[in-house]
Design a protein around this motif. Structure first.
Motif, short mmCIF file in Angstrom:
data_model
loop_
_atom_site.label_atom_id
_atom_site.label_comp_id
_atom_site.label_asym_id
_atom_site.label_seq_id
_atom_site.Cartn_x
_atom_site.Cartn_y
_atom_site.Cartn_z
N ILE B 87 0.83 -1.20 0.00
CA ILE B 87 0.00 0.00 0.00
C ILE B 87 0.87 1.25 0.00
O ILE B 87 1.88 1.32 0.69
N GLY B 88 0.47 2.21 -0.79
CA GLY B 88 1.13 3.51 -0.76
C GLY B 88 0.16 4.56 -0.24
O GLY B 88 -1.05 4.45 -0.43
N PHE B 89 0.71 5.55 0.48
CA PHE B 89 -0.15 6.58 1.07
C PHE B 89 0.23 7.97 0.57
O PHE B 89 1.40 8.30 0.46
N ILE B 90 -0.79 8.75 0.31
CA ILE B 90 -0.56 10.18 0.07
C ILE B 90 -1.55 10.92 0.96
O ILE B 90 -2.75 10.73 0.86
N PHE B 91 -1.00 11.70 1.90
CA PHE B 91 -1.88 12.43 2.82
C PHE B 91 -2.09 13.84 2.34
O PHE B 91 -1.44 14.31 1.40
N GLN B 92 -3.00 14.52 3.04
CA GLN B 92 -3.23 15.94 2.73
C GLN B 92 -1.98 16.76 3.01
O GLN B 92 -1.51 17.52 2.18
N THR B 93 -1.48 16.59 4.21
CA THR B 93 -0.28 17.34 4.63
C THR B 93 0.59 16.37 5.43
O THR B 93 0.29 15.20 5.52
N GLU B 170 -8.04 13.13 0.07
CA GLU B 170 -8.11 14.54 -0.33
C GLU B 170 -6.72 15.11 -0.61
O GLU B 170 -6.29 16.08 0.04
N PRO B 171 -6.03 14.57 -1.60
CA PRO B 171 -4.64 14.99 -1.83
C PRO B 171 -4.53 16.42 -2.34
O PRO B 171 -3.45 17.00 -2.26
N THR B 172 -5.63 16.97 -2.82
CA THR B 172 -5.53 18.31 -3.41
C THR B 172 -6.13 19.37 -2.51
O THR B 172 -6.17 20.54 -2.89
N ALA B 173 -6.59 18.97 -1.35
CA ALA B 173 -7.35 19.91 -0.52
C ALA B 173 -6.54 21.14 -0.12
O ALA B 173 -7.10 22.22 0.03
N THR B 189 -1.50 9.63 -15.08
CA THR B 189 -0.39 9.12 -15.88
C THR B 189 0.18 7.84 -15.27
O THR B 189 0.41 6.85 -15.97
N MET B 190 0.40 7.90 -13.95
CA MET B 190 0.99 6.74 -13.27
C MET B 190 0.07 5.53 -13.36
O MET B 190 0.53 4.41 -13.53
N ASN B 191 -1.22 5.79 -13.25
CA ASN B 191 -2.19 4.71 -13.35
C ASN B 191 -2.15 4.10 -14.74
O ASN B 191 -2.17 2.87 -14.90
N ALA B 192 -2.05 4.95 -15.74
CA ALA B 192 -2.03 4.46 -17.12
C ALA B 192 -0.73 3.72 -17.41
O ALA B 192 -0.73 2.65 -18.00
N GLU B 193 0.40 4.31 -16.95
CA GLU B 193 1.71 3.73 -17.30
C GLU B 193 2.02 2.47 -16.51
O GLU B 193 2.60 1.53 -17.03
N ARG B 194 1.65 2.48 -15.21
CA ARG B 194 2.09 1.38 -14.34
C ARG B 194 0.97 0.43 -13.96
O ARG B 194 1.23 -0.62 -13.40
N GLY B 195 -0.23 0.84 -14.20
CA GLY B 195 -1.37 0.00 -13.85
C GLY B 195 -1.64 -0.06 -12.35
O GLY B 195 -2.38 -0.91 -11.87
N THR B 196 -1.04 0.83 -11.58
CA THR B 196 -1.26 0.87 -10.14
C THR B 196 -2.68 1.35 -9.85
O THR B 196 -3.17 2.28 -10.49
N THR B 197 -3.32 0.69 -8.89
CA THR B 197 -4.67 1.09 -8.49
C THR B 197 -4.59 2.33 -7.60
O THR B 197 -3.83 2.35 -6.64
N PHE B 198 -5.37 3.37 -7.93
CA PHE B 198 -5.42 4.58 -7.11
C PHE B 198 -6.83 4.76 -6.58
O PHE B 198 -7.81 4.60 -7.30
N ILE B 199 -6.94 5.08 -5.30
CA ILE B 199 -8.22 5.52 -4.75
C ILE B 199 -7.99 6.87 -4.10
O ILE B 199 -7.13 7.00 -3.23
N PHE B 200 -8.69 7.87 -4.56
CA PHE B 200 -8.55 9.16 -3.89
C PHE B 200 -9.92 9.70 -3.50
O PHE B 200 -10.92 9.43 -4.15
N SER B 201 -9.94 10.39 -2.41
CA SER B 201 -11.20 10.96 -1.95
C SER B 201 -11.18 12.46 -2.22
O SER B 201 -10.12 13.07 -2.31
N THR B 202 -12.37 13.00 -2.38
CA THR B 202 -12.45 14.45 -2.59
C THR B 202 -13.87 14.92 -2.27
O THR B 202 -14.81 14.14 -2.30
#
Ligand SMILES: Nc1ncnc2c1ncn2[C@@H]1O[C@H](COP(=O)(O)OP(=O)(O)O)[C@@H](O)[C@H]1O
Ligand SMILES: [Mg+2]
Lengths: 496, 225
Positions: B87-93, B170-173, B189-202
C-alpha cells in the motif's frame, strides 16, 4: 545507517532541546563522575587512614566480647581477653586471602598523678613494637625519643594523649633528654621544662582482680600520620608491661609474680581498694617499676593473653572477610569472633559509612533527578513529533523502528554530552589533589581521603561511571521510547 | 481481479455517551488498475473508509480484503508489513519526513524494506523523482519545496515500492486548483503507465473528471450502489 542519519538530523533540527537534554546529561555525568571520585578517594583514604594505620581490615576479638566497638568505646568498658591466640592465629594465617595478622592488647588505663591531682585516662595499646611497625609501616612518626627496643619496657605517647593528660592531670610527659617544647601541648609550652615528667604510673582499669600499677618510662613521643586527633588518644606500650598493668598473667607467671612483693601492691591497689581509700593520687608510692619479660609464646596452656588480633586481607573485602573468619572460628571451635574494621571503630566507622552512604545517596539522587528530567523532555519531544512518527508508521515503519530511532537519538546525546561530562569530571578529579585543598578537621579528612582533598578515579571507576551514565539514559528513555512506539498512523491523521 | 473487496463494513466511534456511526454498511469491489474517486461532503466517512482500506484503522464489523488477504483480523505487525509492501499513502499534509531530502524521502520505504542495495535504492528512487518531474530538486528538504512539489514527492514515495494500491485522502485539498489538477494528472499518468490502483477521496466535484470510476458516499453509506 538510516536510523543514525535520521537520529543525527533530528537532534540537529531540534538543537535547542538537544542542548537542554545534553546539558543535563553533561552536568549529571560530570557530577556523577566527581561524586564517584570523592567516594573512591574517601574509600582509599579510609583504607590508608584507618585500615592501614590502625585497625587492619578485620579485627578479631574474643567470642565473649559483646560490644562490636572495641576501639573507641566509652570509658570503663573493658575489651575481653582473647585466649588461645596461637591456634587462632594459625587458623587465620593459613587462609590464602589473609595477608598478615597481629595480636595486640587494648584497654583503658588510668595514669596516676604522683602528687596531689586528678588522674588521667589513656587508651593503651599493648604491642610488640617491631611487629606493630611492620604491620603499620609509616603509621606513626616519632618526633622525640624512640620506640622501645625488643625486650625493653616503655611508653610511646602520641600528641593527642599528651594534650589530654595535660588537660586532666595538669602534667606533661616527654622522654628523658628531649627538650623540644614544641612537642608539648600548646597550652603547656610556657611551663618550665622542669615540670615535664619522664615517667608515668599506669594502673589497669579492668574487672580483673589482678590489675596492678606500673611505673613506665616514656620512650617516645610523636604523632599518627593519619587522623592523629583520633588515633592520638592511643598510647603504645610493650605487650609485657601492658599485661602487667592489665593483670593478664599466664598460669605459670602468676605463681611467680604472686610470690613476689607485688602481691602486696596488687592487693591494695586494685580499683576497689583505691576507691575505698577515697582517692587515687596517694597510692602511687608503692608502684613497681616495669621490667620487660621476654615473651614465651609456647604451647596451648601457656598461651599469652591478648585482647584483639588485627588481620590484613588480600583480595577480599572487610565484611566478607569477617564473615569467612567467623565461620572458620566456628568450624575450629575457637573462642573468637571477627569484626570488619568499620564496626570495630564505633562512631568513626559509622560516620565513615554514613558519609559514604550520603555521597552515594547524593549520586543516586542525581541519577534519579537527571533521569526524570531527561525522560520528561524526551517524552515531550516524542509527543511533539506525533504526526511525523505516525506518518512513518503509515508508510511502513515498525514500532521497533521508531523505538530504535528514539534510542539512537538519546544514545548520541549521551555519548556526546555525557561522554564529555565524564571526561571533564575525570579531569576535575585528577586536578583537584593538585589544588591542595587542605583540612585539619578529622571528619573532613575522612571525606577528603587525607589532609589534602584527594578524589580518585581508577580505570574501573571510570568504566563504572560510563556504565552508570548508560543506565540512566537507558532507564530514562524507556518510557519515551514506549510512548513514541505506541503512536499510530491514526494519531497522525487525526491531527490533520 | 479485485484488489479490494469490502463486505458490510461498519465503523462506530464512541463519542461521549453516544456512538458516531461513521460507516453504516459498505459493500464495494475495486478492480485492479482502477482510478477511483470517493466523493462526499465533509463528515460523510471518506477518511474513515480510506483508513480502513489502507490498514491504519480497524473495522467495527464486516470484512475487508486487500489483495486476497482479510485485513480485519491482522495484528499490528502484519498490518505494518502490509502497508510497507502493498500500500502507498498520500496524505493531505505532513507527508514527508522533515529531516530527509526529497530523494531520501522517496528512498525511505525501500530502506525500511531493506532488500535492495543502497545503489539500487538510489537508482529506483531517482527514476520516480524523474517521473514526477522533480529530479532537479532531489536535494531539497520538504521545507524548501512548494505544496505541489511535496505532493509529487509523496506520490513518488508511494509508488517506489511498486504497491498494489495507492490511497490518497483529499490529496488536493491544500493546493490551489491548478496545482491540484496537475497532481491528479500525474496520478492519471501513473495509473495508465504502471497499472497501479489509485483511490482518492475528494469533496470537490471539479476533480471528478480525472477518475475512471466514482463512488458517492453520504452519511456512511454509498449512494446508488
Ligand atoms: N476519531 C473519531 N472519533 C469520533 N468520531 C469520529 C472520529 N473520526 C471520525 N469521526 C466521525 O465519523 C464521521 C466520518 O468522519 P470522516 O471519515 O473523517 O469523514 P470525511 O473524511 O468524509 O470528512 C464524522 O461524523 C466524524 O465526526
Ligand atoms: Mg476526511
Amino acid at each position: 545507517m538510516l536510523i543514525w542519519r535520521l537520529a543525527w538530523r533530528n537532534l540537529w533540527r531540534h538543537r535547542g532541546r538537544s542542548v537542554v537534554v545534553g546539558g543535563i546529561l553533561f552536568m549529571g555525568a560530570l557530577l556523577l563522575t566527581f561524586g564517584n571520585g570523592v567516594v573512591s578517594g574517601m574509600e582509599r583514604g579510609l583504607q590508608r587512614q584507618v585500615v592501614e594505620s590502625f585497625t587492619g581490615d578485620v579485627v578479631v576479638a574474643s567470642n565473649k566480647q559483646v560490644d562490636d566497638n572495641v576501639f573507641i568505646s566509652m570509658m570503663g568498658k573493658e575489651v575481653e581477653p582473647l585466649y588461645r591466640i596461637s591456634e587462632i592465629q594459625g587458623a587465620v594465617d593459613s587462609q590464602a586471602w589473609v595477608e598478615a595478622s597481629l595480636p595486640i592488647g587494648k584497654n583503658m588505663t588510668i595514669a596516676l598523678h604522683e602528687s596531689e591531682g586528678n588522674p588521667g585516662y589513656l587508651f593503651l595499646l599493648g604491642v610488640d613494637f617491631k611487629k606493630w611497625q611492620k604491620f603499620f609501616p609509616q603509621a606513626f612518626q616519632i618526633q622525640g625519643g624512640k620506640f622501645p627496643e625488643p625486650g625493653e619496657a616503655g611508653l610511646v605517647l602520641p600528641s593527642g594523649a599528651n594534650k589530654e593528660l595535660f588537660q586532666t592531670m595538669g602534667q606533661t610527659f616527654l622522654p628523658e633528654g628531649v627538650t623540644d617544647t614544641l612537642l608539648l601541648p600548646q597550652e603547656a609550652r610556657r611551663l618550665s621544662l622542669k615540670t615535664v615528667r619522664h615517667e608515668m604510673v599506669l594502673m589497669g582499669f579492668s574487672n580483673s582482680m589482678s590489675t596492678s600499677d606500673l611505673r613506665m618510662k616514656i620512650s617516645g613521643v610523636g604523632r599518627f600520620r593519619a587522623l592523629n586527633t583520633i588515633w592520638g588518644h592511643f598510647a603504645l606500650t610493650d605487650i609485657e608491661s601492658y599485661r602487667t598493668v592489665q593483670g593478664y598473667l599466664r598460669q605459670d607467671e602468676k605463681a611467680v609474680q604472686l610470690s613476689s612483693d607485688q602481691q602486696n601492691v596488687m592487693a591494695s591497689d586494685n580499683l576497689d581498694a583505691l576507691l575505698a581509700d577515697g582517692g587515687v593520687s596517694n597510692s602511687a608510692a608503692t608502684t613497681s617499676v616495669a621490667k620487660a619479660i621476654v615473651p614465651t609464646d609456647t604451647g596451648k596452656g601457656s598461651d599469652p593473653v591478648w585482647n584483639l588480633m588485627l588481620v590484613r586481607l588480600k583480595g577480599e573485602g572487610a565484611d566478607r572477610g569477617a564473615a569467612r573468619l567467623d565461620s572458620l572460628f566456628k568450624t575450629h571451635h575457637l573462642p573468637a569472633r571477627a569484626l570488619p574494621w568499620h564496626k570495630a571503630v564505633g562512631v568513626i566507622g559509622s560516620l565513615a559509612m554514613l558519609i559514604r552512604g550520603a555521597l552515594l545517596g547524593f549520586v543516586g539522587l542525581l541519577f534519579v533527578v537527571a533521569g526524570i528530567v531527561i525522560a520528561n523532555t524526551l517524552a515531550m519531544s516524542a509527543m511533539e513529533r506525533t504526526t511525523e512518527i505516525g506518518m512513518m508508521r503509515a508508510v511502513g515503519a515498525t514500532r521497533w523502528f521508531i523505538a530504535k530511532l528514539m534510542m539512537a537519538e538519546t544514545t548520541m546525546l549521551a555519548l556526546l554530552f555525557g561522554g564529555i561530562g565524564v571526561l571533564l569530571g575525570a579531569v576535575l578529579v585528577a586536578v583537584t589533589p593538585h589544588l591542595g585543598i587542605q583540612t585539619g578537621n578529622d571528619l573532613l579528612q575522612m571525606v577528603y581521603g587525607g589532609e589534602v582533598f584527594h578524589p580518585l578515579l581508577r580505570p574501573q571507576d571510570l568504566v563504572m561511571c560510563f556504565f552508570e551514565l548508560g543506565l540512566v539514559v537507558a532507564l530514562a528513555s524507556l518510557y519515551p521510547m514506549q510512548l513514541a512506539a505506541s503512536i499510530t498512523p491514526l494519531d497522525a491523521i487525526a491531527r490533520e | 481481479m479485485n484488489i479490494v473487496e469490502i463486505r458490510n463494513l461498519t465503523k462506530n466511534y464512541p463519542l461521549g455517551n453516544t456512538t458516531v456511526h461513521a460507516l453504516r454498511g459498505i459493500d464495494m469491489d475495486i478492480p485492479q488498475g482502477s482510478l477511483m474517486s470517493v466523493v462526499g461532503p465533509s463528515g460523510s466517512g471518506k477518511t474513515t473508509l480510506l483508513n480502513i482500506v489502507g490498514c491504519v484503522d480497524t473495522a467495527t464489523t464486516g470484512s475487508v480484503k486487500v489483495g486476497d488477504r482479510e485485513v480485519t483480523t491482522l495484528s499490528d505487525r502484519e498490518l505494518t508489513r502490509l502497508r510497507l509492501r502493498k500500500i502507498g499513502f498520500i496524505f493531505q499534509t505532513f507527508n514527508l519526513v522533515p529531516v530527509l531530502s526529497a530523494l531520501e524521502n522517496v528512498e525511505f520505504p525501500l530502506l525500511l524494506q531493506g532488500e535492495l542495495s543502497a545503489a539500487k535504492v538510489r537508482e529506483k528512487s531517482r527514476q520516480l523523482l524523474l517521473a514526477v518531474g522533480l529530479l532537479d530538486h532531489e536535494r531539497h528538504k520538504p521545507a524548501e519545496l512548494s505544496g505541489g512539489q511535496r505532493q509529487r514527492v509523496a506520490i513518488a514515495r508511494a509508488l517506489v515500492t511498486d504497491p498494489d494500491l495507492v490511497l490518497a485522502d483529499e490529496p488536493t485539498a491544500n493546493l490551489d486548483s491548478e496545482t491540484g489538477e496537475s497532481i491528479l494528472r500525474l496520478m492519471q499518468t501513473m495509473n495508465a503507465e504502471r497499472g497501479t490502483t489509485f483511490i482518492f477521496s475528494t469533496h470537490d466535484p471539479q476533480v471528478l473528471r480525472y477518475a475512471k470510476s466514482v463512488v458517492h458516499i453520504h452519511d456512511g453509506r454509498l449512494e446508488g450502489a
